[in-house]
Design an enzyme around this catalytic site. Structure first.
Site, short mmCIF file in Angstrom:
data_model
loop_
_atom_site.label_atom_id
_atom_site.label_comp_id
_atom_site.label_asym_id
_atom_site.label_seq_id
_atom_site.Cartn_x
_atom_site.Cartn_y
_atom_site.Cartn_z
CB VAL A 116 -0.97 -0.01 1.21
CG1 VAL A 116 -1.71 1.32 1.30
CG2 VAL A 116 -1.96 -1.16 1.09
CB CYS A 117 3.73 2.27 2.10
SG CYS A 117 2.88 2.24 3.69
CB THR A 118 4.76 0.34 -3.02
OG1 THR A 118 5.67 -0.39 -2.19
CG2 THR A 118 5.36 0.46 -4.42
#
EC number: 1.11.1.15
Length: 211
Positions: A44-46
């Site tokens: 998700v953070c990517t």
């Protein structure tokens, strides 16, 4: 430490993907968007880091700098950046703090033990040029953040800092705003020459004054 709105955020010196920074010096007289991540190579953070890279010019137009944080080291960050650039079709153009000792995470209250004592939570901080905390938004690991909302809040904060107005539900820049309850309707008509619509004595609308 639990930071609250209106607090002066603490300073720190830490390694980043763009070298060592002193946070206050790096921020200068800008607004700052600081957003934290639990670890590198998280899916998700990517997507989020890539999205912020594409939005960096939009933040810059508002006098805001962006900086991310993850609890892994610089070498790990650099490898992750390669993946982000490849998969999100962008180029990371802002620093990522290497908070291996979790000193910044602790300073800013990013560890929520009841959620997971081992990783930072995914919090966004909006910090004004006086180093005052103006907003925090904390997301669960499974939900990607909406950075268009962060831009919207930044627009609202900058507008309402300079005019006696507030922004109503779902407001977007350019739409009508709420006249401050501290101003009488008669005074508001003098203050806002574009016009004031009184819906209720406590609910008055006026066109956005700086548009």
């Amino acid at each position: 430490m639990s930071l609250q709105l209106g607090d002066t955020v603490p300073n720190f010196t830490q390694q980043t993907t763009e070298g060592e920074i002193n946070f206050y010096d790096w921020a200068g007289n800008n607004w700052v968007i600081l957003f934290s991540h639990p670890a590198d190579y998280t899916p998700v953070c990517t997507t989020e880091l890539g999205r912020v890279a594409t939005l960096k010019p939009d933040f810059a137009q508002r006098g805001a700098k962006v900086i991310a944080l993850s609890v892994d080291g610089v070498a790990s960050h650099q490898g992750w950046i390669s993946d982000i650039n490849e998969t999100q079709n962008t180029t990371i153009n802002y620093p990522i703090i290497a908070d291996e000792d979790k000193s910044v995470s602790d300073l800013y209250g990013m560890i929520h033990p009841k959620a997971n004592a081992k990783v930072t939570v995914r919090t966004v901080f909006i910090i004004d040029p006086n180093k005052t905390l103006r907003l925090t938004l904390t997301y669960p690991p499974s939900t990607g953040r909406n950075f268009n909302e962060i831009l919207r809040v930044l627009d609202s904060l900058q507008l309402t800092d300079n005019y006696s107005v507030a922004t109503p539900v779902d407001w977007e820049s350019g739409e009508d705003v709420v006249v401050s309850p501290a101003i009488s309707t008669e005074a508001a008509k003098q203050t806002f020459p574009k016009g004031v619509t009184e819906i209720k004595p406590y609910l008055r609308m006026t066109p956005q004054p700086n548009k």
